[in-house]
Design a protein around this motif. Sequence first.
Motif, PDB file in Angstrom:
ATOM      1  N   ALA A 201       0.824  -1.215   0.000  1.00  0.00           N
ATOM      2  CA  ALA A 201       0.000   0.000   0.000  1.00  0.00           C
ATOM      3  C   ALA A 201       0.855   1.261   0.000  1.00  0.00           C
ATOM      4  CB  ALA A 201      -0.948  -0.015   1.197  1.00  0.00           C
ATOM      5  N   ILE A 202       1.977   1.198  -0.723  1.00  0.00           N
ATOM      6  CA  ILE A 202       2.768   2.418  -0.951  1.00  0.00           C
ATOM      7  C   ILE A 202       2.130   3.138  -2.119  1.00  0.00           C
ATOM      8  CG2 ILE A 202       5.014   3.284  -1.748  1.00  0.00           C
ATOM      9  CD1 ILE A 202       6.313   0.908  -0.294  1.00  0.00           C
ATOM     10  N   VAL A 203       2.015   4.465  -2.027  1.00  0.00           N
ATOM     11  CA  VAL A 203       1.361   5.183  -3.120  1.00  0.00           C
ATOM     12  C   VAL A 203       2.344   5.465  -4.258  1.00  0.00           C
ATOM     13  CG1 VAL A 203       1.761   7.482  -2.110  1.00  0.00           C
ATOM     14  CG2 VAL A 203      -0.159   7.143  -3.673  1.00  0.00           C
ATOM     15  N   GLY A 204       1.861   5.357  -5.482  1.00  0.00           N
ATOM     16  CA  GLY A 204       2.622   5.788  -6.651  1.00  0.00           C
ATOM     17  C   GLY A 204       3.593   4.751  -7.172  1.00  0.00           C
TER      18      GLY A 204
ATOM     19  N   ALA B 186      -2.746  -3.197  -2.955  1.00  0.00           N
ATOM     20  CA  ALA B 186      -3.464  -1.914  -3.051  1.00  0.00           C
ATOM     21  C   ALA B 186      -2.782  -1.006  -4.066  1.00  0.00           C
ATOM     22  CB  ALA B 186      -3.503  -1.229  -1.683  1.00  0.00           C
ATOM     23  N   THR B 187      -1.466  -1.116  -4.164  1.00  0.00           N
ATOM     24  CA  THR B 187      -0.689  -0.224  -5.047  1.00  0.00           C
ATOM     25  C   THR B 187      -0.961  -0.560  -6.506  1.00  0.00           C
ATOM     26  OG1 THR B 187       1.024  -0.072  -3.359  1.00  0.00           O
ATOM     27  CG2 THR B 187       1.635   0.646  -5.557  1.00  0.00           C
ATOM     28  N   LYS B 188      -2.031   0.063  -7.045  1.00  0.00           N
ATOM     29  CA  LYS B 188      -2.436  -0.246  -8.417  1.00  0.00           C
ATOM     30  C   LYS B 188      -1.363   0.167  -9.410  1.00  0.00           C
ATOM     31  CE  LYS B 188      -6.051   2.095  -7.605  1.00  0.00           C
ATOM     32  NZ  LYS B 188      -6.932   3.091  -7.069  1.00  0.00           N
ATOM     33  N   GLU B 189      -0.495   1.124  -9.003  1.00  0.00           N
ATOM     34  CA  GLU B 189       0.540   1.608  -9.920  1.00  0.00           C
ATOM     35  C   GLU B 189       1.474   0.479 -10.367  1.00  0.00           C
ATOM     36  OE1 GLU B 189      -0.310   2.947  -7.028  1.00  0.00           O
ATOM     37  OE2 GLU B 189      -0.732   5.094  -7.312  1.00  0.00           O
ATOM     38  N   CYS B 190       1.596  -0.592  -9.562  1.00  0.00           N
ATOM     39  CA  CYS B 190       2.417  -1.742  -9.982  1.00  0.00           C
ATOM     40  C   CYS B 190       1.889  -2.301 -11.298  1.00  0.00           C
ATOM     41  CB  CYS B 190       2.351  -2.861  -8.943  1.00  0.00           C
ATOM     42  SG  CYS B 190       3.145  -2.458  -7.398  1.00  0.00           S
ATOM     43  N   LEU B 191       0.575  -2.377 -11.406  1.00  0.00           N
ATOM     44  CA  LEU B 191      -0.023  -2.970 -12.603  1.00  0.00           C
ATOM     45  C   LEU B 191      -0.164  -1.943 -13.714  1.00  0.00           C
ATOM     46  CD1 LEU B 191      -2.663  -5.269 -10.898  1.00  0.00           C
ATOM     47  CD2 LEU B 191      -0.481  -5.896 -11.915  1.00  0.00           C
ATOM     48  N   VAL B 192      -0.353  -0.678 -13.338  1.00  0.00           N
ATOM     49  CA  VAL B 192      -0.476   0.358 -14.366  1.00  0.00           C
ATOM     50  C   VAL B 192       0.889   0.578 -15.035  1.00  0.00           C
ATOM     51  CG1 VAL B 192      -0.974   2.799 -14.772  1.00  0.00           C
ATOM     52  CG2 VAL B 192      -2.405   1.467 -13.201  1.00  0.00           C
ATOM     53  N   ALA B 193       1.925   0.644 -14.225  1.00  0.00           N
ATOM     54  CA  ALA B 193       3.241   0.962 -14.794  1.00  0.00           C
ATOM     55  C   ALA B 193       3.909  -0.259 -15.419  1.00  0.00           C
ATOM     56  CB  ALA B 193       4.147   1.567 -13.712  1.00  0.00           C
ATOM     57  N   ALA B 194       3.655  -1.433 -14.873  1.00  0.00           N
ATOM     58  CA  ALA B 194       4.424  -2.605 -15.317  1.00  0.00           C
ATOM     59  C   ALA B 194       3.592  -3.876 -15.210  1.00  0.00           C
ATOM     60  CB  ALA B 194       5.692  -2.730 -14.460  1.00  0.00           C
TER      61      ALA B 194
ATOM     62  N   LEU C 235      -6.742  -5.947  -3.499  1.00  0.00           N
ATOM     63  CA  LEU C 235      -7.243  -5.285  -2.300  1.00  0.00           C
ATOM     64  C   LEU C 235      -8.138  -4.093  -2.651  1.00  0.00           C
ATOM     65  CD1 LEU C 235      -5.231  -4.680   0.924  1.00  0.00           C
ATOM     66  CD2 LEU C 235      -6.654  -2.881   0.004  1.00  0.00           C
ATOM     67  N   ASP C 236      -7.909  -3.500  -3.815  1.00  0.00           N
ATOM     68  CA  ASP C 236      -8.761  -2.401  -4.276  1.00  0.00           C
ATOM     69  C   ASP C 236     -10.210  -2.896  -4.222  1.00  0.00           C
ATOM     70  OD1 ASP C 236      -8.908   0.166  -5.170  1.00  0.00           O
ATOM     71  OD2 ASP C 236      -7.747  -0.163  -6.987  1.00  0.00           O
TER      72      ASP C 236
ATOM     73  N   LEU D  81      -9.633   9.653 -13.313  1.00  0.00           N
ATOM     74  CA  LEU D  81      -8.453   8.910 -13.779  1.00  0.00           C
ATOM     75  C   LEU D  81      -8.234   7.673 -12.909  1.00  0.00           C
ATOM     76  CD1 LEU D  81      -6.150   9.100 -15.991  1.00  0.00           C
ATOM     77  CD2 LEU D  81      -4.714   9.161 -13.999  1.00  0.00           C
ATOM     78  N   ASN D  82      -8.589   7.799 -11.613  1.00  0.00           N
ATOM     79  CA  ASN D  82      -8.423   6.620 -10.748  1.00  0.00           C
ATOM     80  C   ASN D  82      -9.178   5.431 -11.327  1.00  0.00           C
ATOM     81  OD1 ASN D  82      -7.696   5.163  -8.305  1.00  0.00           O
ATOM     82  ND2 ASN D  82      -9.858   5.285  -7.801  1.00  0.00           N
ATOM     83  N   LYS D  83     -10.376   5.698 -11.866  1.00  0.00           N
ATOM     84  CA  LYS D  83     -11.146   4.576 -12.430  1.00  0.00           C
ATOM     85  C   LYS D  83     -10.426   4.044 -13.664  1.00  0.00           C
ATOM     86  CE  LYS D  83     -13.652   3.992 -10.084  1.00  0.00           C
ATOM     87  NZ  LYS D  83     -13.597   3.134  -8.875  1.00  0.00           N
ATOM     88  N   GLY D  84      -9.786   4.958 -14.407  1.00  0.00           N
ATOM     89  CA  GLY D  84      -9.019   4.523 -15.572  1.00  0.00           C
ATOM     90  C   GLY D  84      -7.846   3.651 -15.156  1.00  0.00           C
ATOM     91  N   LEU D  85      -7.152   4.052 -14.082  1.00  0.00           N
ATOM     92  CA  LEU D  85      -6.046   3.225 -13.582  1.00  0.00           C
ATOM     93  C   LEU D  85      -6.589   1.862 -13.156  1.00  0.00           C
ATOM     94  CD1 LEU D  85      -4.071   5.806 -11.339  1.00  0.00           C
ATOM     95  CD2 LEU D  85      -3.678   5.234 -13.736  1.00  0.00           C
ATOM     96  N   GLU D  86      -7.787   1.872 -12.598  1.00  0.00           N
ATOM     97  CA  GLU D  86      -8.380   0.607 -12.154  1.00  0.00           C
ATOM     98  C   GLU D  86      -8.784  -0.288 -13.331  1.00  0.00           C
ATOM     99  OE1 GLU D  86     -10.054   2.292  -7.899  1.00  0.00           O
ATOM    100  OE2 GLU D  86     -11.465   1.406  -9.303  1.00  0.00           O
TER     101      GLU D  86
END
Length: 398
Positions: free
Chosen positions: A103-106, A126-134, A152-153, A219-224
């Motif tokens: 659950a680290i942000v970004g 929780a850190t969706k950025e893991c999947l968005v970025a890579a 977890l989201d 955008l959060n929904k887009g990241l999701e």
Amino acid sequence: MPAAAGPRRITLLGATGSIGRSTLDLVGREPERFRIESMVAGRDLAGLVAAARSFRPARAVLADPSLHGALKDALAGTGIEAAAGPNAVLEAAAAPADLVVAAIVGAAGLGPTLAAVHAGLPIALATKECLVAAGRLFMAAAARHKARVLPLDSEHNAIFQGFEAGNAAAVERIVLTASGGPFRTATVAEMARATPEQALKHPNYAMGSRITIDSATLLNKGLEVIEAHHLFGIPGDRIDVLVHPQQLVHGMVAYGDGSLVAGLAAPDMRTPIAHCLNWPDRGRAPTRRLDLGEIGTLTFEKPDLVRFPALGLAYRALAAGGGASAVLNAADEIAVAAFLDRRIGFLDIARLVEATLDRASAAGLFAEPADLDAVAMVDAQARRLADEILPHLAAKTG
Ligand SMILES: NC(=O)c1ccc[n+]([C@@H]2O[C@H](COP(=O)([O-])OP(=O)(O)OC[C@H]3O[C@@H](n4cnc5c(N)ncnc54)[C@H](OP(=O)(O)O)[C@@H]3O)[C@@H](O)[C@H]2O)c1
């Protein structure tokens, strides 16, 4: 998840944040079931020290190396190992545990979460950025190292539960719901004048500032959507977003026989966190129970991509594939920080993301990153592009 003899050992990445605090709330209620093994935060010394003194983990770690001495002093005599710096964070993330709550942000969360994946540890993500970025690299690493990834989201957790109830191969579409944020009914002119204070007023959740602003732009929904694509292996054109202001239905799974399996819960992250902490068993969470007879009405509407163009940009990045989603995330991190600093207006967030995507595409940054170094390179270049574009938008706003 391995059945531990004693309490489940939890590593908590992002212990001082909104998800981190909700996790600690649940752990504190059931010390016989859960124990915090390691806790990690960025630079909130006081927050981490308070949490460590209360939960007595084996180690407490800050990402900022300049705080090492202060952390050590503050934890002296407690028996808690104090460490700081990026390597200490990676070591803590990979240390033996029964579950890592990520659950680290970004994009900063990618390296530590991947370290846990490489150690083969189960992850509550929780850190969706893991999947968005890579996303591709992350899920491939999880498969290779047999690291179970539990969503977890709240939306993905609801969909995960819907998948478990059915047959994944028979899934036709999935649906993520969105509150619509504080500007759901606002005009474009009102949004153009929106202040950070107004944008930070999420109708249903108290969350970290980045995700709250992202909820206001959608955008959060887009990241999701991108997160869901990687978690469930469903292409973007079979992932729908529905605005549902009550936010009681979180996600839905549509099957080929016409069944629509919906996951409902009060808007409280402790429900999906409790699901992950206890999985594959069921535990308890002290959240409001839904009385649908009392609630009476649930409403849904299609998202307005004209007033909320950021959602469309995320679909565009997902369709483009390769490094496009990492660019999207990096540009948005810069844009949200600039908006919170009052350097650009609310509508400029999507403008900056779109302009960065355009420039990054022309610069060849949408190619598939071969490894994590390539992802980091795309991330850094996208931030540079966004920083270059920013003053032009800022000049128009100011
Ligand atoms: N909040 C929610 O309800 C919610 C729901 C679904 C998904 N998520 C996702 O969960 C993640 C966390 O969200 P949040 O709302 O909990 O964020 P938050 O309240 O801003 O907390 C972020 C956490 O990350 C830590 N951190 C920041 N940079 C770090 C670094 N370089 N190294 C180590 N730790 C670092 C922070 O530590 P310091 O405090 O020390 O800076 C803090 O503990 C995000 O990816 C978000 O999208 C959140």
